[in-house]
Scaffold this motif. Structure first.
Motif, PDB file in Angstrom:
ATOM      1  N   LEU A   3       0.814  -1.211   0.000  1.00 14.69           N
ATOM      2  CA  LEU A   3       0.000   0.000   0.000  1.00 14.69           C
ATOM      3  C   LEU A   3       0.854   1.270   0.000  1.00 14.69           C
ATOM      4  N   SER A   4       2.105   1.152   0.433  1.00 12.10           N
ATOM      5  CA  SER A   4       3.010   2.303   0.419  1.00 12.10           C
ATOM      6  C   SER A   4       4.181   2.058  -0.523  1.00 12.10           C
ATOM      7  N   ALA A   5       3.901   1.373  -1.633  1.00 11.17           N
ATOM      8  CA  ALA A   5       4.963   0.963  -2.558  1.00 11.17           C
ATOM      9  C   ALA A   5       5.733   2.143  -3.131  1.00 11.17           C
ATOM     10  N   LEU A  46      -0.768  -2.410  -7.499  1.00 12.29           N
ATOM     11  CA  LEU A  46      -0.278  -1.214  -6.813  1.00 12.29           C
ATOM     12  C   LEU A  46       1.246  -1.142  -6.856  1.00 12.29           C
ATOM     13  N   VAL A  47       1.886  -2.279  -6.608  1.00 17.99           N
ATOM     14  CA  VAL A  47       3.346  -2.317  -6.609  1.00 17.99           C
ATOM     15  C   VAL A  47       3.876  -2.160  -8.033  1.00 17.99           C
ATOM     16  N   GLY A  48       3.238  -2.830  -8.997  1.00 12.95           N
ATOM     17  CA  GLY A  48       3.654  -2.708 -10.391  1.00 12.95           C
ATOM     18  C   GLY A  48       3.544  -1.282 -10.894  1.00 12.95           C
ATOM     19  N   ASP A  49       2.450  -0.615 -10.544  1.00 10.77           N
ATOM     20  CA  ASP A  49       2.268   0.787 -10.952  1.00 10.77           C
ATOM     21  C   ASP A  49       3.345   1.675 -10.331  1.00 10.77           C
ATOM     22  N   ALA A  50       3.668   1.404  -9.057  1.00  4.26           N
ATOM     23  CA  ALA A  50       4.689   2.200  -8.382  1.00  4.26           C
ATOM     24  C   ALA A  50       6.053   1.985  -9.031  1.00  4.26           C
ATOM     25  N   PRO A  55      12.604  -1.839 -11.209  1.00  2.00           N
ATOM     26  CA  PRO A  55      12.078  -3.188 -11.454  1.00  2.00           C
ATOM     27  C   PRO A  55      11.235  -3.708 -10.292  1.00  2.00           C
ATOM     28  N   VAL A  56      10.234  -4.484 -10.651  1.00  2.00           N
ATOM     29  CA  VAL A  56       9.398  -5.183  -9.675  1.00  2.00           C
ATOM     30  C   VAL A  56       9.321  -6.645 -10.095  1.00  2.00           C
ATOM     31  N   LEU A  69       0.527  -6.491 -15.220  1.00  2.00           N
ATOM     32  CA  LEU A  69       0.384  -5.644 -14.030  1.00  2.00           C
ATOM     33  C   LEU A  69       1.643  -4.839 -13.731  1.00  2.00           C
ATOM     34  N   GLY A  70       2.666  -4.979 -14.587  1.00  2.00           N
ATOM     35  CA  GLY A  70       3.873  -4.190 -14.407  1.00  2.00           C
ATOM     36  C   GLY A  70       5.055  -4.932 -13.827  1.00  2.00           C
TER      37      GLY A  70
END
Length: 543
Positions: free
Chosen positions: A411-413, A461-465, A472-473, A492-493
């Motif tokens: 949530l805070s990626a 959420l993490v992929g977008d961040a 990289p994610v 999703l990124g």
């Protein structure tokens, strides 16, 4: 009959129907008496029994190849493990136990230690149970539990399946697998996918189902009585892959291995892994009564890094805590270990342990020329990520990341990624924390289905961040091993996928058959779905 319908977790795609063959239940606990009249002679029966079991497994291994050969050879080695056999022999003499009971109890100690370790190590407890049951059967002079010889195509139904049970299954004879226990990360799930056999796990009630034939849907997880006709629509089995993680339009997605020992590293390299996305370092600590020295750690890590000289390897620092009891850390008892002091939280109290491990990792990297990055487990906040990054960089490790396995970190990626160079999503732990569902408990396995839309929304959420930050994610949980889900994660990124070596070829081949726009389309459908089955069907539509 056709109205009987059960639901489990579909873990390997495809549909099949046919007659049921039940796998024999594991042996029960052998009796503790009568006491042997000659304890020395009784203890002396154990090693020959182990030799016989190991020899049969090696014979099967000699006739197998690839993953099956590896599994059977590993199980054979475990059957002849000197520590297990020695402990059993001592129990016969000191506790006046029959050999079979002594083996059962000795194995129980190993199983408890593995289960207490949690995560990947806990999943190996099933292997030890299999070896235990084979040794006990040999000592009692009865047939070992396992898959019977199949004379015609059948649907296998079992409480659970051991690695050696499934290693050399013939996909031409096994139409589908259904187990009452297990979960999405179980060995049955992993191997079924590698063989292209439809499979459903955590199907509660299937052992009580009085049906001579079943229809199994590995996509939806539905199992129901059928008319007995043999029908199969398997997904592709062992896929051909050129060893490059790329979509057909050239979009790059690294396909990496998950490893936890030198043997794992060799297997991943042989299977074509482009590098390692998760190197679990716990193997160096779990059997140690005192903290391994920097030199000991350096040598252990170098043995894992060596097969990947010149390639990227992401090393995860010690993921220990109250649920993975390490004597030298002297952890305090906790009422809920999964929510206690584990992972990076241990280092807050003992930064010296982390600093010595980071020093050993840096030295091992220099020894092997692997392109080493380091990441911390169980990070909850951006401040924790920054705390770890400062210490890792001070040790000379320039590329630093964190695991995203706590919902707060996802949530805070954006803030977390501002403090580090990359993130890797551990979908196994992230799922169990999102759904408050222990991934080792079969009764809640459906909640840990990696196709759960709530989990995929956190991945997004993490992929977008990562996309916004240009960092990289990766995904290193078992979700990455599902070829179709790998396409969704890419959409999703996610920029790298890390998995057990048995899944590499299937995932690599699937990615090569699709394009980034199709992956994005599949991702949008899966994230918008109401449940795992709908998510999977939505993702399949573009593919």
């Amino acid at each position: 009959m056709s109205s009987v319908r059960l639901s489990g977790v579909g873990v390997s795609s495809g549909r099949a129907s046919g007659p049921v063959v039940r796998v024999a239940e594991p042996l029960g606990e052998p009796p503790a008496g009568p006491a042997p009249t000659d304890p020395a002679a009784e203890a002396a029966r154990i090693r020959p029994a182990a030799d016989a079991v190991a020899a049969r497994l090696r014979e099967r291994a000699a006739a197998a190849s690839g993953d099956a050969k590896d599994v059977l050879e590993t199980t054979a080695a475990m059957a002849a493990d000197p520590a297990l056999l020695s402990q059993a022999e001592k129990s016969v003499v000191s506790d006046a136990l029959p050999a079979a009971r002594a083996v059962h109890q000795a194995a129980g100690g190993f199983i408890s230690a593995l289960e207490a370790a949690g995560g990947y190590m806990a999943e190996r407890a099933r292997d030890v149970r299999d070896v235990r049951d084979r040794l006990v059967a040999e000592l009692l002079g009865v047939a070992a539990p396992g898959v019977p010889s199949l004379s015609s195509p059948s649907v296998l139904v079992a409480r659970d399946l051991a690695p050696a049970d499934t290693a050399d299954l013939d996909p031409a004879k096994v139409l589908a697998l259904v187990t009452e226990e297990g979960g999405p990360t179980s060995h049955t799930a992993i191997l079924a996918r590698s063989l292209g056999i439809p499979a459903v796990v955590a199907c509660r009630g299937v052992l009580d189902l009085d049906a001579p034939a079943l229809l199994v849907d590995g996509d939806t997880g539905v199992v129901q009585a059928s008319d007995g006709a043999v029908r199969a629509a398997h997904v592709a089995g062992r896929a051909e892959w050129n060893g490059v993680g790329a979509l057909r339009d050239g979009y790059r997605v690294k396909v990496l291995g998950n490893v936890g020992s030198p043997a794992d590293a060799v297997a991943a390299a042989a299977a074509g892994a482009e590098g390692v996305g998760l190197f679990r370092t716990e193997f160096c600590f779990l059997s140690a009564s005192t903290e391994p020295s920097v030199t000991e750690q350096r040598e252990a890590y170098a043995a894992v890094l060596a097969p990947f000289a010149g390639k990227p390897v992401v090393v995860r620092t010690l993921d220990a805590g109250a649920d993975k009891p390490l004597p030298f850390l002297a952890p305090d008892p906790e009422p809920n270990p999964a929510l206690g002091v584990r992972g990076l939280r241990v280092a807050f109290d003992r930064p010296d342990v982390l600093e010595r491990q980071l020093e050993a990792i840096a030295l091992a990297a220099a020894d092997t020329d692997a392109e080493v990055s380091v990441m911390a487990p169980m990070v909850a906040t951006a401040a924790e990520a920054a705390w770890f990054a400062e210490r890792a960089r001070a040790a000379g490790l320039r590329r630093v990341g964190v695991m995203i396995e706590i919902p707060a970190a996802a949530l805070s990626a954006h803030e977390v990624l501002a403090a580090v160079d990359f993130a890797s999503i551990g979908t196994n732990d992230l799922a169990q924390y999102v759904f408050a569902a222990d991934r080792q408990v079969g009764a809640v396995a459906a909640l840990n289905d990696p196709w759960q839309p709530a989990l995929l929304r956190l991945v997004k959420l993490v992929g977008d961040a990562g996309t916004a930050a240009g960092k990289p994610v990766g995904v290193c949980g078992e979700a990455a091993a599902d070829p179709l889900l790998a396409c969704v994660l890419t959409g999703l990124g996610v920029t790298s996928l890390s998995m057990n070596h048995t899944a590499l070829a299937g995932v690599g081949a699937k990615l090569a058959s699709t394009s980034f726009d199709l992956c994005q389309l599949a991702a949008r459908g899966a994230v918008a779905a109401a449940d795992p089955v709908s998510a999977k069907l939505a993702a399949r539509a573009p593919h």
